[in-house]
Scaffold this motif. Structure first.
Motif, PDB file in Angstrom:
ATOM      1  N   SER A   1       0.826  -1.210   0.000  1.00  0.00           N
ATOM      2  CA  SER A   1       0.000   0.000   0.000  1.00  0.00           C
ATOM      3  C   SER A   1       0.859   1.258   0.000  1.00  0.00           C
ATOM      4  CB  SER A   1      -0.898   0.009   1.240  1.00  0.00           C
ATOM      5  OG  SER A   1      -0.112   0.115   2.421  1.00  0.00           O
ATOM      6  N   ASP A   2       0.222   2.386  -0.304  1.00  0.00           N
ATOM      7  CA  ASP A   2       0.901   3.676  -0.285  1.00  0.00           C
ATOM      8  C   ASP A   2       1.416   3.992   1.126  1.00  0.00           C
ATOM      9  OD1 ASP A   2       1.613   6.291  -1.481  1.00  0.00           O
ATOM     10  OD2 ASP A   2       0.084   7.072  -0.127  1.00  0.00           O
ATOM     11  N   TYR A   3       0.637   3.596   2.133  1.00  0.00           N
ATOM     12  CA  TYR A   3       1.059   3.849   3.509  1.00  0.00           C
ATOM     13  C   TYR A   3       2.349   3.089   3.814  1.00  0.00           C
ATOM     14  CZ  TYR A   3       0.745   4.771   8.507  1.00  0.00           C
ATOM     15  OH  TYR A   3       1.017   5.222   9.767  1.00  0.00           O
ATOM     16  N   GLU A   4       2.412   1.843   3.408  1.00  0.00           N
ATOM     17  CA  GLU A   4       3.615   1.055   3.667  1.00  0.00           C
ATOM     18  C   GLU A   4       4.825   1.672   2.982  1.00  0.00           C
ATOM     19  OE1 GLU A   4       4.656  -3.602   3.834  1.00  0.00           O
ATOM     20  OE2 GLU A   4       4.128  -2.872   1.830  1.00  0.00           O
ATOM     21  N   ASP A   5       4.643   2.174   1.760  1.00  0.00           N
ATOM     22  CA  ASP A   5       5.746   2.793   1.038  1.00  0.00           C
ATOM     23  C   ASP A   5       6.257   4.035   1.777  1.00  0.00           C
ATOM     24  OD1 ASP A   5       7.419   3.149  -1.426  1.00  0.00           O
ATOM     25  OD2 ASP A   5       6.255   5.006  -1.545  1.00  0.00           O
TER      26      ASP A   5
ATOM     27  N   ARG B   1      12.567  14.232  13.170  1.00  0.00           N
ATOM     28  CA  ARG B   1      11.128  14.227  12.951  1.00  0.00           C
ATOM     29  C   ARG B   1      10.887  14.407  11.467  1.00  0.00           C
ATOM     30  NH1 ARG B   1       6.952  16.732  11.365  1.00  0.00           N
ATOM     31  NH2 ARG B   1       4.904  16.313  12.269  1.00  0.00           N
ATOM     32  N   ALA B   2      10.039  13.568  10.870  1.00  0.00           N
ATOM     33  CA  ALA B   2       9.796  13.642   9.435  1.00  0.00           C
ATOM     34  C   ALA B   2       8.389  13.153   9.118  1.00  0.00           C
ATOM     35  CB  ALA B   2      10.826  12.817   8.671  1.00  0.00           C
ATOM     36  N   SER B   3       7.820  13.679   8.020  1.00  0.00           N
ATOM     37  CA  SER B   3       6.487  13.276   7.566  1.00  0.00           C
ATOM     38  C   SER B   3       6.497  13.078   6.059  1.00  0.00           C
ATOM     39  CB  SER B   3       5.438  14.340   7.926  1.00  0.00           C
ATOM     40  OG  SER B   3       5.306  14.484   9.311  1.00  0.00           O
ATOM     41  N   ARG B   4       5.582  12.252   5.607  1.00  0.00           N
ATOM     42  CA  ARG B   4       5.352  12.087   4.164  1.00  0.00           C
ATOM     43  C   ARG B   4       3.853  12.077   3.917  1.00  0.00           C
ATOM     44  NH1 ARG B   4       9.586  10.748   0.898  1.00  0.00           N
ATOM     45  NH2 ARG B   4       8.187   9.947  -0.704  1.00  0.00           N
ATOM     46  N   GLY B   5       3.444  12.744   2.835  1.00  0.00           N
ATOM     47  CA  GLY B   5       2.035  12.802   2.492  1.00  0.00           C
ATOM     48  C   GLY B   5       1.332  13.960   3.150  1.00  0.00           C
ATOM     49  N   HIS B   6       0.035  14.075   2.875  1.00  0.00           N
ATOM     50  CA  HIS B   6      -0.792  15.143   3.416  1.00  0.00           C
ATOM     51  C   HIS B   6      -2.007  14.538   4.118  1.00  0.00           C
ATOM     52  CE1 HIS B   6       1.548  18.110   1.209  1.00  0.00           C
ATOM     53  NE2 HIS B   6       1.463  17.316   0.152  1.00  0.00           N
ATOM     54  N   ALA B   7      -2.425  15.199   5.192  1.00  0.00           N
ATOM     55  CA  ALA B   7      -3.576  14.728   5.964  1.00  0.00           C
ATOM     56  C   ALA B   7      -4.786  14.585   5.055  1.00  0.00           C
ATOM     57  CB  ALA B   7      -3.877  15.702   7.091  1.00  0.00           C
ATOM     58  N   PRO B   8      -5.597  13.540   5.209  1.00  0.00           N
ATOM     59  CA  PRO B   8      -5.485  12.490   6.246  1.00  0.00           C
ATOM     60  C   PRO B   8      -4.693  11.260   5.791  1.00  0.00           C
ATOM     61  CG  PRO B   8      -7.555  12.250   5.119  1.00  0.00           C
ATOM     62  CD  PRO B   8      -6.851  13.414   4.454  1.00  0.00           C
ATOM     63  N   TYR B   9      -3.852  11.426   4.754  1.00  0.00           N
ATOM     64  CA  TYR B   9      -3.120  10.271   4.218  1.00  0.00           C
ATOM     65  C   TYR B   9      -1.614  10.439   4.422  1.00  0.00           C
ATOM     66  CZ  TYR B   9      -7.652   9.900   1.946  1.00  0.00           C
ATOM     67  OH  TYR B   9      -8.996   9.839   1.706  1.00  0.00           O
ATOM     68  N   SER B  10      -1.236  10.783   5.604  1.00  0.00           N
ATOM     69  CA  SER B  10       0.179  11.025   5.876  1.00  0.00           C
ATOM     70  C   SER B  10       0.717  10.074   6.930  1.00  0.00           C
ATOM     71  CB  SER B  10       0.385  12.475   6.335  1.00  0.00           C
ATOM     72  OG  SER B  10      -0.246  12.691   7.578  1.00  0.00           O
ATOM     73  N   VAL B  11       2.045  10.006   7.008  1.00  0.00           N
ATOM     74  CA  VAL B  11       2.743   9.234   8.036  1.00  0.00           C
ATOM     75  C   VAL B  11       3.759  10.171   8.687  1.00  0.00           C
ATOM     76  CG1 VAL B  11       4.006   7.140   8.588  1.00  0.00           C
ATOM     77  CG2 VAL B  11       2.610   7.234   6.509  1.00  0.00           C
ATOM     78  N   THR B  12       3.829  10.147   9.999  1.00  0.00           N
ATOM     79  CA  THR B  12       4.787  10.970  10.737  1.00  0.00           C
ATOM     80  C   THR B  12       5.584  10.079  11.680  1.00  0.00           C
ATOM     81  OG1 THR B  12       3.328  12.907  10.680  1.00  0.00           O
ATOM     82  CG2 THR B  12       5.081  12.918  12.323  1.00  0.00           C
ATOM     83  N   ILE B  13       6.903  10.305  11.715  1.00  0.00           N
ATOM     84  CA  ILE B  13       7.738   9.570  12.668  1.00  0.00           C
ATOM     85  C   ILE B  13       8.542  10.577  13.486  1.00  0.00           C
ATOM     86  CG2 ILE B  13       7.875   7.510  11.237  1.00  0.00           C
ATOM     87  CD1 ILE B  13      11.021   9.500  11.585  1.00  0.00           C
ATOM     88  N   MET B  14       8.852  10.199  14.719  1.00  0.00           N
ATOM     89  CA  MET B  14       9.745  10.989  15.557  1.00  0.00           C
ATOM     90  C   MET B  14      10.673  10.025  16.266  1.00  0.00           C
ATOM     91  SD  MET B  14       8.961  13.796  18.521  1.00  0.00           S
ATOM     92  CE  MET B  14       8.332  12.576  19.668  1.00  0.00           C
ATOM     93  N   PHE B  15      11.962  10.343  16.244  1.00  0.00           N
ATOM     94  CA  PHE B  15      12.972   9.489  16.860  1.00  0.00           C
ATOM     95  C   PHE B  15      13.903  10.364  17.676  1.00  0.00           C
ATOM     96  CE2 PHE B  15      17.315   7.747  16.629  1.00  0.00           C
ATOM     97  CZ  PHE B  15      17.124   6.531  17.266  1.00  0.00           C
ATOM     98  N   GLN B  16      14.231   9.935  18.906  1.00  0.00           N
ATOM     99  CA  GLN B  16      15.185  10.686  19.707  1.00  0.00           C
ATOM    100  C   GLN B  16      16.010   9.754  20.569  1.00  0.00           C
ATOM    101  OE1 GLN B  16      13.969  14.356  21.384  1.00  0.00           O
ATOM    102  NE2 GLN B  16      15.793  14.585  22.628  1.00  0.00           N
ATOM    103  N   CYS B  17      17.303  10.085  20.682  1.00  0.00           N
ATOM    104  CA  CYS B  17      18.211   9.345  21.536  1.00  0.00           C
ATOM    105  C   CYS B  17      18.399  10.064  22.860  1.00  0.00           C
ATOM    106  CB  CYS B  17      19.569   9.177  20.856  1.00  0.00           C
ATOM    107  SG  CYS B  17      19.572   7.903  19.570  1.00  0.00           S
ATOM    108  N   ARG B  18      18.901   9.327  23.856  1.00  0.00           N
ATOM    109  CA  ARG B  18      19.280   9.929  25.117  1.00  0.00           C
ATOM    110  C   ARG B  18      20.367  10.965  24.881  1.00  0.00           C
ATOM    111  NH1 ARG B  18      20.357   5.163  29.273  1.00  0.00           N
ATOM    112  NH2 ARG B  18      22.339   6.256  29.411  1.00  0.00           N
ATOM    113  N   GLY B  19      20.432  11.932  25.783  1.00  0.00           N
ATOM    114  CA  GLY B  19      21.383  13.030  25.616  1.00  0.00           C
ATOM    115  C   GLY B  19      22.835  12.625  25.667  1.00  0.00           C
TER     116      GLY B  19
ATOM    117  N   LYS C   1       2.270  -4.359  10.781  1.00  0.00           N
ATOM    118  CA  LYS C   1       1.169  -3.848   9.940  1.00  0.00           C
ATOM    119  C   LYS C   1       0.281  -2.821  10.640  1.00  0.00           C
ATOM    120  CE  LYS C   1       2.387  -6.491   6.527  1.00  0.00           C
ATOM    121  NZ  LYS C   1       3.027  -5.918   5.325  1.00  0.00           N
ATOM    122  N   ILE C   2       0.606  -2.455  11.866  1.00  0.00           N
ATOM    123  CA  ILE C   2      -0.177  -1.430  12.572  1.00  0.00           C
ATOM    124  C   ILE C   2       0.372  -0.061  12.202  1.00  0.00           C
ATOM    125  CG2 ILE C   2      -0.880  -0.564  14.841  1.00  0.00           C
ATOM    126  CD1 ILE C   2      -0.592  -3.435  15.867  1.00  0.00           C
ATOM    127  N   LYS C   3      -0.512   0.898  11.951  1.00  0.00           N
ATOM    128  CA  LYS C   3      -0.097   2.185  11.399  1.00  0.00           C
ATOM    129  C   LYS C   3       0.699   3.050  12.362  1.00  0.00           C
ATOM    130  CE  LYS C   3      -3.667   2.668   7.852  1.00  0.00           C
ATOM    131  NZ  LYS C   3      -4.777   3.513   7.328  1.00  0.00           N
TER     132      LYS C   3
END
Length: 250
Positions: A51-55, A76-94, A118-120
């Motif tokens: 699916s497009d979401y998986e891509d 922090r990064a996103s792809r697509g536009h609401a309501p068909y977007s995916v957003t991720i955020m990643f952070q390491c310890r200081g 397979k969970i969004k």
């Protein structure tokens, strides 16, 4: 130094961490990429293979693994536009930038795929980093929203006067929180750590907020109260989530 922790669910928005440890010296700390906890956002539904979401998700998770974390352990990064977007955020310890951060990123991506197949959306925490994924096409909430916080504790009690230790430990956390608050004016790395001799114990403590958090001080102040709840005073503990963290060892 490795600890056996028991998880206990608390009310709260996921914070990045408040942590404390009783140690002989900071150099004795054992930095691992141990899995800590996860939560799958089942209400966001599942996606289909191909699916497009998986891509979009695959592209973002690949970015987590190849990003340069030499200056800051945050992405922090996103792809697509609401309501068909995916957003991720990643952070390491200081204290885990550069190659250490990349290594934890590899773990977090693999762990998220394994724990939430397979969970969004979902969150996964490791000792040195955490990963947040969502289908919601909007910024991650900047204000602390107490929903998914959890705590972990060392099973051993502190030596000596436990109540006095807890009071002094809270005071030390307050000092570190003030340092983080000052850092918000000059740096995006909202992190402070240190050690202090408290009676028979040497305390190592760390506080950290996610780069995007608006009310860092409020998040840390609230979570500090969870370290010694019900008078249960242990040699180590954490309060973790995706806005702020605290960690201590004594």
């Amino acid at each position: 130094m490795k600890f056996s922790y028991n998880l206990s669910k608390l009310f709260g928005f996921p914070i990045l961490a408040i942590q404390f440890l009783i140690i002989h010296s900071v150099s004795s700390l054992n930095l691992t990429n141990e899995y800590l906890n996860h939560k799958c956002f089942l209400d966001q539904g599942i996606y289909n293979s191909g699916s497009d979401y998986e891509d979009k998700l695959n592209t973002l998770l690949r970015n987590v693994r190849i990003a340069n974390y030499d200056l800051t352990g945050f992405l922090r990064a996103s792809r697509g536009h609401a309501p068909y977007s995916v957003t991720i955020m990643f952070q390491c310890r200081g204290d885990s930038y550069g190659s250490k951060c990349n290594t934890c990123g590899d773990k977090a991506v693999a762990g998220f795929r394994r724990k939430c197949p397979k969970i969004k959306g979902g969150i996964i925490w490791y000792d040195q980093c955490f990963l947040w994924v969502s289908e919601i096409g909007e910024e991650m909430p900047l204000n602390t929203n107490y929903k998914n916080m959890f705590s972990m504790y060392n099973p051993n009690n502190v030596r000596g006067d436990a109540k006095l230790f807890a009071k002094r430990a809270v005071d030390f956390f307050s000092e570190l929180t003030l340092k983080v608050e000052k850092n918000t004016k000059i740096s995006v790395i909202l992190y402070a750590a240190g050690e202090k001799k408290l009676g028979k114990n040497t305390l190592y403590a760390m506080v950290q907020c996610v780069e995007l958090t608006i009310d860092c001080k409020s998040c840390l102040t609230w979570s500090i109260t969870k370290l010694f709840k019900n008078g249960d005073i242990k040699q180590g503990g954490r309060v973790l989530g995706s806005n702020c963290d605290q960690y201590m060892v004594a």
